[in-house]
Structures are given as C-alpha cells and as structure tokens.
Design a protein around this motif. Structure first.
Motif, PDB file in Angstrom:
ATOM      1  N   ALA A  24       0.765  -1.186   0.004  1.00  0.00           N
ATOM      2  CA  ALA A  24      -0.097  -0.007   0.131  1.00  0.00           C
ATOM      3  C   ALA A  24       0.909   1.240   0.086  1.00  0.00           C
ATOM      4  CB  ALA A  24      -0.863  -0.137   1.164  1.00  0.00           C
ATOM      5  N   VAL A  25       1.802   1.241   0.898  1.00  0.00           N
ATOM      6  CA  VAL A  25       2.788   2.455   0.809  1.00  0.00           C
ATOM      7  C   VAL A  25       3.410   2.555  -0.647  1.00  0.00           C
ATOM      8  CG1 VAL A  25       4.953   3.205   1.881  1.00  0.00           C
ATOM      9  CG2 VAL A  25       3.177   2.417   3.394  1.00  0.00           C
ATOM     10  N   ALA A  26       3.762   1.553  -1.341  1.00  0.00           N
ATOM     11  CA  ALA A  26       4.702   1.791  -2.512  1.00  0.00           C
ATOM     12  C   ALA A  26       3.645   2.174  -3.566  1.00  0.00           C
ATOM     13  CB  ALA A  26       5.219   0.199  -2.802  1.00  0.00           C
ATOM     14  N   VAL A  27       2.463   1.759  -3.372  1.00  0.00           N
ATOM     15  CA  VAL A  27       1.322   2.144  -4.487  1.00  0.00           C
ATOM     16  C   VAL A  27       1.221   3.746  -4.271  1.00  0.00           C
ATOM     17  CG1 VAL A  27      -1.009   2.168  -5.063  1.00  0.00           C
ATOM     18  CG2 VAL A  27       0.401  -0.027  -4.776  1.00  0.00           C
ATOM     19  N   ALA A  28       1.154   4.162  -2.826  1.00  0.00           N
ATOM     20  CA  ALA A  28       0.680   5.430  -2.670  1.00  0.00           C
ATOM     21  C   ALA A  28       1.906   6.385  -3.083  1.00  0.00           C
ATOM     22  CB  ALA A  28       0.273   5.757  -1.220  1.00  0.00           C
ATOM     23  N   PHE A  29       3.143   5.876  -2.889  1.00  0.00           N
ATOM     24  CA  PHE A  29       4.253   6.428  -3.243  1.00  0.00           C
ATOM     25  C   PHE A  29       4.489   6.639  -4.907  1.00  0.00           C
ATOM     26  CE2 PHE A  29       8.753   6.733  -4.372  1.00  0.00           C
ATOM     27  CZ  PHE A  29       9.307   7.902  -3.741  1.00  0.00           C
ATOM     28  N   ALA A  30       4.316   5.720  -5.427  1.00  0.00           N
ATOM     29  CA  ALA A  30       4.413   5.734  -6.826  1.00  0.00           C
ATOM     30  C   ALA A  30       3.227   6.725  -7.381  1.00  0.00           C
ATOM     31  CB  ALA A  30       4.243   4.040  -7.340  1.00  0.00           C
ATOM     32  N   ALA A  31       2.121   6.672  -6.773  1.00  0.00           N
ATOM     33  CA  ALA A  31       0.948   7.559  -7.373  1.00  0.00           C
ATOM     34  C   ALA A  31       1.318   8.909  -7.227  1.00  0.00           C
ATOM     35  CB  ALA A  31      -0.280   7.065  -6.653  1.00  0.00           C
ATOM     36  N   ALA A  32       1.950   9.261  -6.010  1.00  0.00           N
ATOM     37  CA  ALA A  32       2.199  10.479  -5.585  1.00  0.00           C
ATOM     38  C   ALA A  32       3.400  11.152  -6.412  1.00  0.00           C
ATOM     39  CB  ALA A  32       2.762  10.694  -4.154  1.00  0.00           C
ATOM     40  N   TRP A  33       4.151  10.375  -6.759  1.00  0.00           N
ATOM     41  CA  TRP A  33       5.382  10.554  -7.733  1.00  0.00           C
ATOM     42  C   TRP A  33       4.955  10.878  -9.039  1.00  0.00           C
ATOM     43  CZ3 TRP A  33       8.298   7.939 -11.755  1.00  0.00           C
ATOM     44  CH2 TRP A  33       9.521   8.720 -12.041  1.00  0.00           C
ATOM     45  N   LEU A  34       4.047  10.105  -9.521  1.00  0.00           N
ATOM     46  CA  LEU A  34       3.287  10.117 -10.830  1.00  0.00           C
ATOM     47  C   LEU A  34       2.299  11.206 -11.245  1.00  0.00           C
ATOM     48  CD1 LEU A  34       3.373   6.352 -11.990  1.00  0.00           C
ATOM     49  CD2 LEU A  34       4.840   8.339 -12.787  1.00  0.00           C
ATOM     50  N   GLY A  35       1.876  11.690  -9.672  1.00  0.00           N
ATOM     51  CA  GLY A  35       0.855  12.842  -9.983  1.00  0.00           C
ATOM     52  C   GLY A  35      -0.423  12.082 -10.298  1.00  0.00           C
ATOM     53  N   LEU A  36      -0.621  10.805  -9.633  1.00  0.00           N
ATOM     54  CA  LEU A  36      -1.970  10.082  -9.890  1.00  0.00           C
ATOM     55  C   LEU A  36      -2.627   9.853  -8.641  1.00  0.00           C
ATOM     56  CD1 LEU A  36      -0.432   7.291 -12.187  1.00  0.00           C
ATOM     57  CD2 LEU A  36      -1.916   9.170 -12.751  1.00  0.00           C
ATOM     58  N   PRO A  37      -4.004   9.654  -8.619  1.00  0.00           N
ATOM     59  CA  PRO A  37      -4.735   9.560  -7.549  1.00  0.00           C
ATOM     60  C   PRO A  37      -4.247   8.117  -6.718  1.00  0.00           C
ATOM     61  CG  PRO A  37      -6.181   9.106  -9.210  1.00  0.00           C
ATOM     62  CD  PRO A  37      -4.935   9.584  -9.779  1.00  0.00           C
ATOM     63  N   ALA A  38      -4.246   8.143  -5.452  1.00  0.00           N
ATOM     64  CA  ALA A  38      -3.754   6.978  -4.881  1.00  0.00           C
ATOM     65  C   ALA A  38      -4.754   5.838  -4.558  1.00  0.00           C
ATOM     66  CB  ALA A  38      -2.928   7.320  -3.508  1.00  0.00           C
ATOM     67  N   VAL A  39      -6.050   6.220  -4.767  1.00  0.00           N
ATOM     68  CA  VAL A  39      -7.169   5.385  -4.467  1.00  0.00           C
ATOM     69  C   VAL A  39      -7.198   4.298  -5.654  1.00  0.00           C
ATOM     70  CG1 VAL A  39      -9.606   5.046  -3.991  1.00  0.00           C
ATOM     71  CG2 VAL A  39      -8.128   6.905  -2.800  1.00  0.00           C
ATOM     72  N   VAL A  40      -7.370   3.070  -5.459  1.00  0.00           N
ATOM     73  CA  VAL A  40      -7.643   2.070  -6.515  1.00  0.00           C
ATOM     74  C   VAL A  40      -8.983   1.713  -6.572  1.00  0.00           C
ATOM     75  CG1 VAL A  40      -7.100  -0.295  -7.447  1.00  0.00           C
ATOM     76  CG2 VAL A  40      -5.296   1.367  -6.557  1.00  0.00           C
ATOM     77  N   HIS A  41      -9.919   2.291  -7.648  1.00  0.00           N
ATOM     78  CA  HIS A  41     -11.191   1.975  -7.326  1.00  0.00           C
ATOM     79  C   HIS A  41     -11.645   0.590  -7.643  1.00  0.00           C
ATOM     80  CE1 HIS A  41     -12.033   6.312  -6.986  1.00  0.00           C
ATOM     81  NE2 HIS A  41     -11.125   6.454  -8.100  1.00  0.00           N
ATOM     82  N   ALA A  42     -12.797   0.138  -7.120  1.00  0.00           N
ATOM     83  CA  ALA A  42     -13.343  -1.281  -7.390  1.00  0.00           C
ATOM     84  C   ALA A  42     -13.923  -1.250  -8.902  1.00  0.00           C
ATOM     85  CB  ALA A  42     -14.448  -1.610  -6.324  1.00  0.00           C
ATOM     86  N   ALA A  43     -14.004  -2.401  -9.371  1.00  0.00           N
ATOM     87  CA  ALA A  43     -14.887  -2.466 -10.727  1.00  0.00           C
ATOM     88  C   ALA A  43     -16.255  -1.908 -10.636  1.00  0.00           C
ATOM     89  CB  ALA A  43     -14.846  -3.850 -11.070  1.00  0.00           C
ATOM     90  N   TRP A  44     -16.507  -1.080 -11.774  1.00  0.00           N
ATOM     91  CA  TRP A  44     -17.862  -0.293 -11.790  1.00  0.00           C
ATOM     92  C   TRP A  44     -18.584  -1.269 -12.506  1.00  0.00           C
ATOM     93  CZ3 TRP A  44     -20.564   1.076 -15.908  1.00  0.00           C
ATOM     94  CH2 TRP A  44     -21.717   2.014 -15.676  1.00  0.00           C
ATOM     95  N   PRO A  45     -20.056  -1.101 -12.107  1.00  0.00           N
ATOM     96  CA  PRO A  45     -20.409  -0.821 -10.864  1.00  0.00           C
ATOM     97  C   PRO A  45     -20.606  -1.564  -9.823  1.00  0.00           C
ATOM     98  CG  PRO A  45     -22.442  -1.212 -12.448  1.00  0.00           C
ATOM     99  CD  PRO A  45     -21.078  -1.702 -13.039  1.00  0.00           C
ATOM    100  N   ASP A  46     -20.293  -1.262  -8.583  1.00  0.00           N
ATOM    101  CA  ASP A  46     -20.347  -2.261  -7.558  1.00  0.00           C
ATOM    102  C   ASP A  46     -21.546  -1.893  -6.724  1.00  0.00           C
ATOM    103  OD1 ASP A  46     -19.341  -0.046  -6.526  1.00  0.00           O
ATOM    104  OD2 ASP A  46     -17.540  -1.088  -5.510  1.00  0.00           O
ATOM    105  N   LYS A  47     -22.616  -1.094  -6.898  1.00  0.00           N
ATOM    106  CA  LYS A  47     -23.805  -0.428  -6.094  1.00  0.00           C
ATOM    107  C   LYS A  47     -24.565   0.021  -7.190  1.00  0.00           C
ATOM    108  CE  LYS A  47     -21.606   3.961  -5.249  1.00  0.00           C
ATOM    109  NZ  LYS A  47     -21.338   4.711  -4.017  1.00  0.00           N
ATOM    110  N   PRO A  48     -25.940   0.440  -6.742  1.00  0.00           N
ATOM    111  CA  PRO A  48     -26.725   0.856  -7.793  1.00  0.00           C
ATOM    112  C   PRO A  48     -26.361   2.175  -8.210  1.00  0.00           C
ATOM    113  CG  PRO A  48     -27.866  -0.183  -5.917  1.00  0.00           C
ATOM    114  CD  PRO A  48     -26.480  -0.087  -5.397  1.00  0.00           C
TER     115      PRO A  48
END
Length: 330
Positions: free
Chosen positions: A13-37
């Motif tokens: 998780a730390v590695a993903v967050a660090f890489a995302a920050a370095w690349l300027g990308l959001p750190a949140v990985v979204h679940a497959a859409w749609p997973d709710k109504p």
C-alpha cells in the motif's frame, strides 16, 4: 492474518501510494464499476417520455452489468433542478442524467442565470429523437407547407400558433419556422400540451409545430392536418408526408426533440465508454428498436464524439432562433 502478511500488505500500500504521488496520480484504487446501484436522474415527472426512455435504458444496463440502475425523477424549472443535481454530483459513475435539449442547449439562452454550464457534463450518447411536425387546423386554407407559408405571408398576424409554453420545443420550433419562412404567426403559449391540442382542434389556434405523437389523434379524426415533419428524412409511420425542409423549400430546417445521456464532468472514461457501447448494442437489437418505436422514438446512437458534435450543431441552431425571436423564459 499473520503479522508477516499484514506487513506485506502495508508495504504494498505504501509503495502504491508513493508511486502514485510521484506520478501525480490518485492513490485510491477503485473497485470495478458498478459495485452498487447507479442512479439515472430524469428531470421530468414520472410517466413523461423522458421517464419512459430512462426506465427502458435502466433495464438494459441492469441486465448487461448485473447491477441495479434506477430512475430518479427530479422535475422542475424546465429540467434545471435535476440537471443541477447531476452537475454537482460526484463524478464516479453512479449518477447519470437523461434529458432533452433544455439542460444541454436551450435553457442557457432562455434564462438570464443558470445554476450549471453545458461543460459541467460528459455527454455519453444521444439516445433517441422524437420528430416535431407542422400541423394545422382543418379549416386553414392550406394543404401543403408551401401553401401555408404563402397564406401566412399574405395574412400577417392572422394565424395563431400554439405551444405548451414559452421556451418549449413547440414554441422554439414555431419560431424556427417563422424565422426561416419569413412569416408572422402569433405565438400563443399554453400551460401544457393538452389545452393547446384542445384549442387547435376547436380552431381557436390554427398552427402547431410540435411532437407528432401528441397530435396523431387529431389528424386521424380529421380535425387537423399534418403538412410536414421536422426531421431531415421522411418518417416510416408517415411515408407520404414530406419533410418541412423539402415541402417548404427551407434548406436545413430541422425541428426535433432529442434525449441524451450524460454524467458529471470528470467521470471515468471507462464508465462513459461502457455506457456508450451498451446503448449502441441495445439499439442494434430488433426487440429494443420495437420498444423505441412503441414510444414513437427514432434511435440515434453513435460515438461520444458524435454526440458532442450533434449537440454543438443544435446549440448553434437554437441560439440563433432564440436570439432572433427574443425569447426569454420566466
């Protein structure tokens, strides 16, 4: 869970967050859409054409994606209330808008102030169009579009043209006809289509340029005549009725009501593309085409770029008409 596994998860998780920050990308990985109504906002009352079309699409998307799509009716202010709610919604793919030209085009020229802008949305697809038509009372001395134009020119201000209200499709389509044909027809706004139909049948008003399904009964019983359709091509249901463009010698004339699906600006491209694809796939099926025909709708479809270009053209058309007629909503 062992400590070693927990430590590994934390490290990843730390590695993903660090890489995302370095690349300027959001750190949140979204679940497959749609997973709710998913909510499709229709800014008109239940039972209206937009509502029926929205429910038809909701069924298709629910079946294809295995998740519930529900229609939420939020009527008011010529569609602005529902559209504003979607414009301000989180752009996560769980709030969509299905509406007519008002929210995307005409309201922005009719109202002095608007709570949202056209570019607050990502347009997904133009779903369907409903043709308007030129219809006259049986006693009007004209059996064609050209005859009506000639009569109106010879009798300026004598004909009254009805609509369901200021700024409605029927009103703006009438103004388009007046502008292109250079005729003086007095606009008479009503509070809805029903009283306009009643007075057209009775002869208190003589002309409408409005949605065909609303007036089929009057044409069938002989109290009104259908002179021309507002599409660029003749209609399958009325093959002998010419277009207003061809019959009136009015190049470029087009008066239709269309409905487009959109999402808040910034919605993931994958969501937009998925909904566009599913809509076009549905339109290619005979059973879906039949359901649209039962609503008197003509399928449109196409790519997201097609939808943007279509709305761009409609914006230019109705901006000119509204400006020339000086129409302003109350």
């Amino acid at each position: 869970m062992t400590r070693r596994v927990r430590d590994l998860i934390v490290s990843v998780a730390v590695a993903v967050a660090f890489a995302a920050a370095w690349l300027g990308l959001p750190a949140v990985v979204h679940a497959a859409w749609p997973d709710k109504p998913v909510k499709i906002v229709v800014p008109w009352s239940a039972g209206a054409i937009t509502d029926a079309l929205g429910r038809l699409l909701a069924q298709e998307y629910s079946k294809a994606l295995g998740q519930q799509f529900v229609v939420e009716n939020r009527p008011g202010a010529a569609g602005n209330i529902g559209a504003e709610a979607v414009a301000n919604a989180k752009p996560d793919g769980y709030t969509l808008l299905l509406t007519n030209p008002g929210a995307f085009v005409t309201n922005h020229f009719l109202y002095k102030t608007m709570p949202f802008a056209p570019n607050d949305f990502d347009v997904i697809v133009v779903v369907a169009k409903f043709p308007n038509a030129l219809i006259v009372n049986k006693d009007v001395p004209a059996n064609s579009v050209k005859q009506l134009i000639a009569y109106a020119r010879a009798n300026p201000g004598k004909l009254n043209g009805a609509s369901a209200g200021v700024g409605t499709s029927g009103h703006l389509s009438l103004e388009l006809l007046k502008n292109m044909a250079k005729v003086d027809i007095v606009h008479v706004p009503y509070q809805g289509a029903a009283p306009a139909r009643f007075d057209l049948a009775a002869g208190r008003v003589q002309v409408v340029v409005d949605n065909i399904p609303s007036y089929v009964a009057l044409v069938t019983d002989g109290s009104a005549r259908l002179l021309g359709v507002g599409t660029r091509e003749r209609l399958e249901d009325f093959p002998d009725v010419p277009t207003i463009e061809e019959a009136g010698g009015l190049p470029g004339f087009q008066a239709i009501v269309w409905y487009a699906l959109a999402a808040p600006k910034g919605t993931p491209v994958e969501v937009l593309d998925t909904l566009n694809r599913l809509t076009n796939e549905a339109m290619a099926r005979p059973d879906f085409q039949k359901q649209l025909k039962n609503l008197h709708a003509i399928p449109v479809g196409g790519s997201r770029a097609d939808a943007r270009n279509f709305i761009k053209d409609e914006t230019a058309r109705w901006k000119t008409v509204i400006s020339a007629a000086g129409v302003q909503a109350q």
